[in-house]
Design a protein around this motif. Structure first.
Motif, short mmCIF file in Angstrom:
data_model
loop_
_atom_site.label_atom_id
_atom_site.label_comp_id
_atom_site.label_asym_id
_atom_site.label_seq_id
_atom_site.Cartn_x
_atom_site.Cartn_y
_atom_site.Cartn_z
N LEU A 152 43.26 -55.98 42.10
CA LEU A 152 42.22 -55.45 41.04
C LEU A 152 40.86 -55.22 41.45
N CYS A 153 40.50 -56.32 42.14
CA CYS A 153 39.12 -56.43 42.51
C CYS A 153 38.69 -55.55 43.77
N LEU A 154 39.52 -54.99 44.61
CA LEU A 154 39.44 -53.91 45.35
C LEU A 154 38.94 -52.73 44.80
N ARG A 155 39.38 -52.45 43.63
CA ARG A 155 38.70 -51.33 43.03
C ARG A 155 39.52 -50.08 43.58
N TRP A 156 40.67 -50.25 44.44
CA TRP A 156 41.16 -49.20 44.66
C TRP A 156 42.08 -48.57 43.44
N ARG A 157 43.07 -47.31 43.90
CA ARG A 157 43.98 -46.81 42.90
C ARG A 157 44.96 -47.57 43.30
N ILE A 158 45.35 -48.48 41.96
CA ILE A 158 46.56 -49.44 42.24
C ILE A 158 46.82 -49.54 40.70
N ASP A 184 49.70 -50.45 37.32
CA ASP A 184 50.15 -51.68 36.69
C ASP A 184 51.66 -51.97 37.37
N GLY A 185 52.21 -50.66 37.58
CA GLY A 185 53.64 -50.54 38.04
C GLY A 185 53.61 -50.94 39.54
N SER A 186 52.64 -50.51 40.38
CA SER A 186 52.60 -50.88 41.63
C SER A 186 52.45 -52.55 41.82
N ILE A 187 51.87 -52.90 41.24
CA ILE A 187 51.48 -54.34 41.19
C ILE A 187 52.77 -55.23 40.91
N ARG A 188 53.56 -54.60 39.95
CA ARG A 188 54.78 -55.48 39.34
C ARG A 188 55.78 -55.40 40.50
N SER A 189 55.70 -53.88 41.05
CA SER A 189 56.94 -53.64 42.13
C SER A 189 56.49 -54.57 43.39
N GLY A 190 55.23 -54.68 43.66
CA GLY A 190 54.96 -55.45 45.01
C GLY A 190 55.13 -56.93 44.78
N LEU A 191 54.87 -57.27 43.57
CA LEU A 191 55.32 -58.84 43.44
C LEU A 191 56.96 -59.16 43.46
#
Length: 531
Positions: free
Chosen positions: A365-371, A373-380
Motif C-alpha cells: 500500500l505504501c508504494l502507492r502503485w496500482r494494487i 485489495d483482491g491482488s493483495i488477498r491473492s498474493g498472500l
C-alpha cells in the motif's frame, strides 16, 4: 539426506509423530526420501565457479564483517564490480528488506502481491533449501529462475567477472558474484520492480549497492541479537548495521505487530508522521530514528494500534492446513492506509507469518502503485515457502516410510524463531505427541533455542544429528555438544531427561504403560544422538 537451509546456513528439521512410530523409521525414511543435491547439470560449470570463491555461508562470517568499520566487508569492491557490469541495479526499482527475522517471508508475500496485480517482479533472497535457483524468481509467475537462464547470463558476464576477481586479488565472494549476476538478470528481463533481501546486516551487505534513485522503499522488519559478532557485538551495532539500507529522501517502513509493544509517535511534518514501534528498546528506536532523520528520509509505519491482525482458526485447503486470518489496517498518523481483508487463508502458518503478511500488505500500500485489495488477498494466499512450518502431505510422509506420521519442516534457529515454532506446534497440534529432530550450525545460542522448544507440551523425544552446511562441515555443531546444551537447558527449566539412545527409545515405545501421563511433573524428554 536433505535438510532445510536457513539464514546463516543453519539446518533444522522437526518431526511430529504418533508415539507408536519408531524414530528409526522416520530417520531412515528421510535418508531415502531426500538427496544431498538437486542442482541441474546445466549449472555444473557455474557451481564449480562459485565453489572457487570465498563462501562465508560455509565458513562463517568474520567478526565485524557487517559493520561500517575497517573490519567490514568492502562495499567499494561490490560497487566496482557492478560498475564493470554497467550498474544493472540502476535499471529497475527496488524494495530493500533488512531485519533479523521475517525478511524472506516478507519478500515472498510482497512479491506475490505485486505479481497478482500483473507486475513483472524479480525477487532475490538467501539462502536456499534444494537448489540455488530458489534464490531468485522472475516474472509474473514467481517460479525459481531456470538453470538455462542462470547459465546463459553467467556465460555473458563471465569475462567481466573474471577480470574483476583478478583486479580485486581474489577477494570477491560467492555472495557478491551471485548478487551481481542476479541484478544483471533482473535488468535484462526488464522487471518492473525487484524485491531484495539483505544478506547480512545492511550497511556493508553486497545488496546495498542500490542507489537512492532506484529505491522504491526500505523495509526493516525486526532487530534481534543474531550474528552478534559479525554485526559489532551489541543490539545497538546491529541496529546501526541494518539501518544502513536507509537512503536519502526515501521512506522507511517500520513493521511490528502492535500487540507486541508500545508505540510512540511524533509528527515530523504536516504531511508525513514518524512512528516508531516496538518491540524495540527505547535506545534502539532512537538509533533507527536518528539514522532516518540524518538521511532526510521520512518514516512511515505499519504499527498503528488500530491495526488488527488475528488468526481465527486452522482448516484444510487442498489437503494442507491453512490459517484463516483477518488483516485490518487503518493508519492515519503516517501515510493514510486502509484495508480490510477478512478470512484470508494463509498457507504460511503461525502468528509470525501473519505478522509478515501484514508487513507486506503495508509495504504494498505504501508504494502507492496500482494494487487492488483482491491482488493483495491473492498474493498472500498463494505464498508458500519451503522450510517455513512446512507440513508434508500424507503421500510425502508415506514415501518417507512413515505412513500416519505428521512431519513438519522448519528452519528456526534463534530463540525468537524457536518460540514462534513452539507456539505454532501448540496451535496446530495441541494433542499430538512431539518428537524433535535437530541439527544446528555452531554459531547459534543452542541453550536459549532449546529452552523455547522444551516448552512444547507432550514433547516425547529429541534426537540430534549432523549435516553439512553450505556443502561444508566447518560450521556443523557436533551431536555431543547439542546433547549437552539440551540437557543443560532441560535442567534449567525443570525437565528430567531419560534414555540416551535410539535403542532404548524404541524399547520404551514397546511398553506404552511406562510412559508418564501427559501433564505429570516433571516433564520427560528422551534424548538420543546419531553419530
Amino acid at each position: 539426506m536433505k535438510f532445510l537451509r536457513v539464514a546463516g546456513g543453519d539446518i533444522l528439521k522437526r518431526t511430529l509423530v504418533p508415539a507408536s512410530t519408531r524414530f528409526s523409521n522416520v530417520l531412515g525414511g528421510v535418508r531415502r526420501g531426500f538427496s544431498a543435491s538437486s542442482e541441474d547439470p546445466q549449472l555444473n560449470e557455474f557451481m564449480a565457479y562459485l565453489d572457487n570463491l570465498k563462501n562465508y555461508e560455509k565458513t562463517g562470517v568474520p567478526a565485524g564483517a557487517g559493520t561500517d568499520s575497517d573490519d567490514g566487508f568492502d562495499l567499494g569492491r561490490m560497487n566496482r564490480l557492478m560498475a564493470s557490469l554497467g550498474n544493472p541495479q540502476s535499471k529497475f526499482k527496488s524494495v530493500h528488506i533488512a531485519g533479523t527475522k521475517g525478511k524472506g517471508s516478507t519478500a515472498a508475500f510482497l512479491s506475490n502481491i505485486l505479481r497478482a496485480e500483473g507486475y513483472s517482479v524479480g525477487c532475490y533472497t538467501s539462502p536456499h533449501v534444494r537448489t540455488i535457483r530458489e534464490r531468485m524468481s522472475l516474472g509474473r509467475l514467481g517460479e525459481p529462475v531456470s538453470a538455462k537462464a542462470i547459465n546463459d547470463i553467467f556465460q555473458r558476464v563471465r569475462m567481466t567477472i573474471d577480470h574483476a576477481v583478478e583486479l580485486e586479488k581474489g577477494c570477491i565472494s560467492h555472495f557478491e558474484v551471485f548478487t551481481a549476476i542476479t541484478f544483471s538478470l533482473f535488468a535484462e528481463e526488464n522487471v518492473d520492480i525487484a524485491i531484495i533481501e539483505a544478506g547480512l546486516g545492511g550497511t556493508r551487505d553486497a545488496t546495498n549497492v542500490i542507489s537512492s534513485s532506484g529505491l522504491a522503499a526500505s523495509v526493516i522488519t525486526t532487530i534481534g541479537e543474531e550474528h552478534l559478532a559479525a554485526l559489532g557485538g551489541s543490539l545497538e551495532s546491529i541496529a546501526m548495521a541494518k539501518s544502513g539500507i536507509v537512503k536519502t529522501g526515501r521512506p522507511v517502513r517500520w513493521f511490528s505487530l502492535h500487540l507486541l509493544g508500545i508505540f510512540v509517535s511524533a509528527p515530523t511534518s504536516p504531511d508525513i508522521n514518524l512512528v516508531l514501534g516496538g518491540p524495540y528498546l527505547p535506545h534502539i528506536e532512537r538509533i533507527l530514528r536518528d539514522k532516518a532523520s540524518s538521511m532526510c528520509s521520512p518514516v512511515v509505519a505499519a504499527s498503528d494500534p488500530r491495526n488488527r491482525c488475528t488468526i481465527k482458526g486452522i482448516h484444510i485447503v487442498s489437503g494442507k492446513p491453512c490459517q484463516s486470518c483477518d488483516i485490518v489496517l487503518q493508519t492515519e498518523r503516517d501515510l493514510p492506509l486502509a484495508i480490510e481483508l477478512c478470512d484470508v487463508n494463509l498457507c504460511m502458518l503461525g502468528a509470525h507469518q501473519l505478522h509478515n503478511a501484514a508487513i507486506a500488505t503495508c509495504a504494498a500500500l505504501c508504494l502507492r502503485w496500482r494494487i487492488s485489495d483482491g491482488s493483495i488477498r491473492s498474493g498472500l494466499e498463494h505464498t508458500y515457502l519451503l522450510g517455513r512450518n512446512q507440513i508434508l502431505t500424507c503421500v510425502e510422509a508415506e514415501a518417507l516410510g512413515v505412513p500416519g506420521a505428521t512431519i513438519l519442516l522448519d528452519g528456526a534457529h534463534t530463540k525468537e524463531s524457536a518460540k514462534a515454532l513452539a507456539y505454532t506446534i501448540e496451535m496446530i497440534f495441541p494433542r499430538c505427541a512431539v518428537v524433535l529432530v535437530v541439527a544446528m550450525a555452531s554459531d547459534k545460542d543452542h541453550i536459549a533455542f532449546a529452552r523455547e522448544l522444551l516448552s512444547v507440551r507432550r514433547l516425547e523425544a529429541v534426537f540430534f544429528t549432523e549435516v553439512s552446511i553450505a556443502g561444508g562441515k566447518s560450521r556443523t555443531t557436533p551431536v555431543s555438544q547439542l546433547k549437552s546444551c539440551w540437557i543443560q537447558a532441560s535442567r534449567e527449566v525443570g525437565i528430567d531427561f531419560l534414555y540416551d539412545g535410539v535403542a532404548k527409545y524404541n524399547e520404551l515405545l514397546k511398553n506404552q504403560d511406562a510412559l508418564p501421563p501427559v501433564g505429570s511433573e516433571p516433564k520427560i524428554a528422551l534424548f538420543a544422538e546419531k553419530e
